[in-house]
Design a protein around this motif. Structure first.
Motif, PDB file in Angstrom:
ATOM      1  N   TYR A 116      12.987 -10.878   6.900  1.00 29.91           N
ATOM      2  CA  TYR A 116      12.658 -12.287   7.083  1.00 29.91           C
ATOM      3  C   TYR A 116      11.250 -12.432   7.646  1.00 29.91           C
ATOM      4  CZ  TYR A 116      17.545 -13.500   6.359  1.00 29.91           C
ATOM      5  OH  TYR A 116      18.800 -13.674   5.821  1.00 29.91           O
ATOM      6  N   VAL A 117      10.472 -13.349   7.054  1.00 28.02           N
ATOM      7  CA  VAL A 117       9.138 -13.677   7.551  1.00 28.02           C
ATOM      8  C   VAL A 117       8.969 -15.187   7.509  1.00 28.02           C
ATOM      9  CG1 VAL A 117       8.084 -11.491   6.846  1.00 28.02           C
ATOM     10  CG2 VAL A 117       8.070 -13.410   5.281  1.00 28.02           C
ATOM     11  N   CYS A 118       8.166 -15.704   8.408  1.00 28.81           N
ATOM     12  CA  CYS A 118       7.880 -17.135   8.437  1.00 28.81           C
ATOM     13  C   CYS A 118       7.119 -17.506   7.163  1.00 28.81           C
ATOM     14  CB  CYS A 118       7.060 -17.488   9.678  1.00 28.81           C
ATOM     15  SG  CYS A 118       6.647 -19.241   9.776  1.00 28.81           S
ATOM     16  N   PRO A 119       7.544 -18.553   6.445  1.00 28.80           N
ATOM     17  CA  PRO A 119       6.849 -18.933   5.216  1.00 28.80           C
ATOM     18  C   PRO A 119       5.516 -19.645   5.452  1.00 28.80           C
ATOM     19  CG  PRO A 119       8.689 -20.405   5.604  1.00 28.80           C
ATOM     20  CD  PRO A 119       8.757 -19.332   6.659  1.00 28.80           C
ATOM     21  N   ASN A 120       5.192 -19.954   6.692  1.00 29.08           N
ATOM     22  CA  ASN A 120       3.914 -20.575   7.028  1.00 29.08           C
ATOM     23  C   ASN A 120       2.818 -19.524   6.867  1.00 29.08           C
ATOM     24  OD1 ASN A 120       1.668 -21.732   8.211  1.00 29.08           O
ATOM     25  ND2 ASN A 120       2.763 -22.485  10.008  1.00 29.08           N
ATOM     26  N   ALA A 135      19.205 -23.794   8.712  1.00 25.74           N
ATOM     27  CA  ALA A 135      17.749 -23.758   8.846  1.00 25.74           C
ATOM     28  C   ALA A 135      17.345 -22.770   9.932  1.00 25.74           C
ATOM     29  CB  ALA A 135      17.219 -25.153   9.174  1.00 25.74           C
ATOM     30  N   LEU A 136      16.112 -22.316   9.832  1.00 24.31           N
ATOM     31  CA  LEU A 136      15.538 -21.417  10.830  1.00 24.31           C
ATOM     32  C   LEU A 136      14.337 -22.089  11.479  1.00 24.31           C
ATOM     33  CD1 LEU A 136      15.489 -18.056   8.825  1.00 24.31           C
ATOM     34  CD2 LEU A 136      17.180 -18.802  10.499  1.00 24.31           C
ATOM     35  N   ILE A 137      14.025 -21.661  12.683  1.00 23.82           N
ATOM     36  CA  ILE A 137      12.834 -22.117  13.392  1.00 23.82           C
ATOM     37  C   ILE A 137      12.039 -20.881  13.787  1.00 23.82           C
ATOM     38  CG2 ILE A 137      11.962 -23.189  15.495  1.00 23.82           C
ATOM     39  CD1 ILE A 137      14.311 -25.059  15.449  1.00 23.82           C
ATOM     40  N   GLU A 165       7.553 -24.062  13.253  1.00 22.89           N
ATOM     41  CA  GLU A 165       7.958 -24.652  11.969  1.00 22.89           C
ATOM     42  C   GLU A 165       9.448 -24.436  11.728  1.00 22.89           C
ATOM     43  OE1 GLU A 165       6.954 -24.285   7.217  1.00 22.89           O
ATOM     44  OE2 GLU A 165       5.409 -23.758   8.666  1.00 22.89           O
ATOM     45  N   GLN A 166      10.068 -25.434  11.120  1.00 22.69           N
ATOM     46  CA  GLN A 166      11.480 -25.347  10.733  1.00 22.69           C
ATOM     47  C   GLN A 166      11.545 -25.297   9.211  1.00 22.69           C
ATOM     48  OE1 GLN A 166      14.178 -28.186  12.501  1.00 22.69           O
ATOM     49  NE2 GLN A 166      15.326 -28.292  10.606  1.00 22.69           N
ATOM     50  N   PHE A 167      12.409 -24.449   8.663  1.00 23.83           N
ATOM     51  CA  PHE A 167      12.483 -24.267   7.221  1.00 23.83           C
ATOM     52  C   PHE A 167      13.860 -23.747   6.842  1.00 23.83           C
ATOM     53  CE2 PHE A 167      10.208 -20.991   9.517  1.00 23.83           C
ATOM     54  CZ  PHE A 167      11.012 -19.882   9.318  1.00 23.83           C
ATOM     55  N   GLU A 168      14.174 -23.861   5.558  1.00 22.48           N
ATOM     56  CA  GLU A 168      15.442 -23.339   5.052  1.00 22.48           C
ATOM     57  C   GLU A 168      15.407 -21.813   5.089  1.00 22.48           C
ATOM     58  OE1 GLU A 168      15.884 -24.876   1.136  1.00 22.48           O
ATOM     59  OE2 GLU A 168      16.280 -26.903   1.837  1.00 22.48           O
ATOM     60  N   GLU A 169      16.541 -21.214   5.373  1.00 29.20           N
ATOM     61  CA  GLU A 169      16.626 -19.752   5.481  1.00 29.20           C
ATOM     62  C   GLU A 169      16.157 -19.070   4.206  1.00 29.20           C
ATOM     63  OE1 GLU A 169      19.970 -16.281   6.144  1.00 29.20           O
ATOM     64  OE2 GLU A 169      20.365 -18.275   6.927  1.00 29.20           O
ATOM     65  N   ARG A 170      16.487 -19.612   3.056  1.00 30.84           N
ATOM     66  CA  ARG A 170      16.131 -18.970   1.784  1.00 30.84           C
ATOM     67  C   ARG A 170      14.624 -18.890   1.565  1.00 30.84           C
ATOM     68  NH1 ARG A 170      15.663 -23.023  -2.489  1.00 30.84           N
ATOM     69  NH2 ARG A 170      16.173 -25.030  -1.597  1.00 30.84           N
ATOM     70  N   ARG A 171      13.838 -19.759   2.235  1.00 28.41           N
ATOM     71  CA  ARG A 171      12.379 -19.688   2.122  1.00 28.41           C
ATOM     72  C   ARG A 171      11.805 -18.520   2.909  1.00 28.41           C
ATOM     73  NH1 ARG A 171       9.655 -24.588   4.162  1.00 28.41           N
ATOM     74  NH2 ARG A 171       7.802 -23.434   3.555  1.00 28.41           N
ATOM     75  N   ALA A 172      12.582 -17.939   3.814  1.00 27.44           N
ATOM     76  CA  ALA A 172      12.076 -16.889   4.698  1.00 27.44           C
ATOM     77  C   ALA A 172      12.430 -15.475   4.234  1.00 27.44           C
ATOM     78  CB  ALA A 172      12.613 -17.096   6.112  1.00 27.44           C
ATOM     79  N   THR A 173      13.225 -15.359   3.174  1.00 24.67           N
ATOM     80  CA  THR A 173      13.626 -14.020   2.731  1.00 24.67           C
ATOM     81  C   THR A 173      13.739 -13.968   1.214  1.00 24.67           C
ATOM     82  OG1 THR A 173      15.264 -12.256   2.993  1.00 24.67           O
ATOM     83  CG2 THR A 173      16.109 -14.515   2.967  1.00 24.67           C
ATOM     84  N   ARG A 174      13.490 -12.790   0.684  1.00 25.23           N
ATOM     85  CA  ARG A 174      13.674 -12.580  -0.754  1.00 25.23           C
ATOM     86  C   ARG A 174      14.867 -11.680  -1.022  1.00 25.23           C
ATOM     87  NH1 ARG A 174       7.443 -11.989  -2.678  1.00 25.23           N
ATOM     88  NH2 ARG A 174       7.003 -14.197  -2.553  1.00 25.23           N
ATOM     89  N   ASP A 175      15.177 -10.823  -0.056  1.00 27.88           N
ATOM     90  CA  ASP A 175      16.246  -9.851  -0.283  1.00 27.88           C
ATOM     91  C   ASP A 175      17.436 -10.013   0.674  1.00 27.88           C
ATOM     92  OD1 ASP A 175      15.245  -8.913   2.117  1.00 27.88           O
ATOM     93  OD2 ASP A 175      14.475  -7.041   1.295  1.00 27.88           O
ATOM     94  N   GLU A 189       8.061 -12.949  12.204  1.00 26.62           N
ATOM     95  CA  GLU A 189       8.977 -12.215  11.330  1.00 26.62           C
ATOM     96  C   GLU A 189      10.174 -11.726  12.124  1.00 26.62           C
ATOM     97  OE1 GLU A 189       7.155  -8.733   9.677  1.00 26.62           O
ATOM     98  OE2 GLU A 189       6.374  -8.078  11.588  1.00 26.62           O
ATOM     99  N   GLY A 190      11.211 -11.399  11.415  1.00 24.24           N
ATOM    100  CA  GLY A 190      12.395 -10.807  12.014  1.00 24.24           C
ATOM    101  C   GLY A 190      13.398 -11.828  12.525  1.00 24.24           C
TER     102      GLY A 190
END
Length: 80
Positions: free
Chosen positions: A51-55, A29-31, A37-47, A61-62
């Protein structure tokens, strides 16, 4: 007795609160440092590179800039 999460080092006063937290906390997970906010890494990146915060209300970002791995991010206890 306190219970400490191995991933994010947060402490909990009851076993139930700890177990509920453990269901959503993982080393993968990332914070976001900006919004907390805490979220799964896959929610923060497409490629896998950007990386960007999904909120939606956050501009974080970054990886290593605003977004950090739960395993690396430690919460400090309040002294008050």
């Amino acid at each position: 007795m306190t219970h400490t999460c191995r991933n994010c080092k947060r402490t909990f006063t009851s076993k139930l609160k700890y177990e509920l937290h453990r269901d959503t906390c993982s080393a993968e997970a990332l914070i976001c440092e900006r919004c907390g906010e805490q979220f799964e890494e896959r929610r923060a990146t497409r490629d896998g590179w950007h990386y960007v915060c999904p909120n939606e209300d956050c501009a974080g970002e970054g990886l290593g800039e605003d977004l950090h791995s739960v395993g690396d991010f430690r919460l400090e206890a309040s002294t008050q």
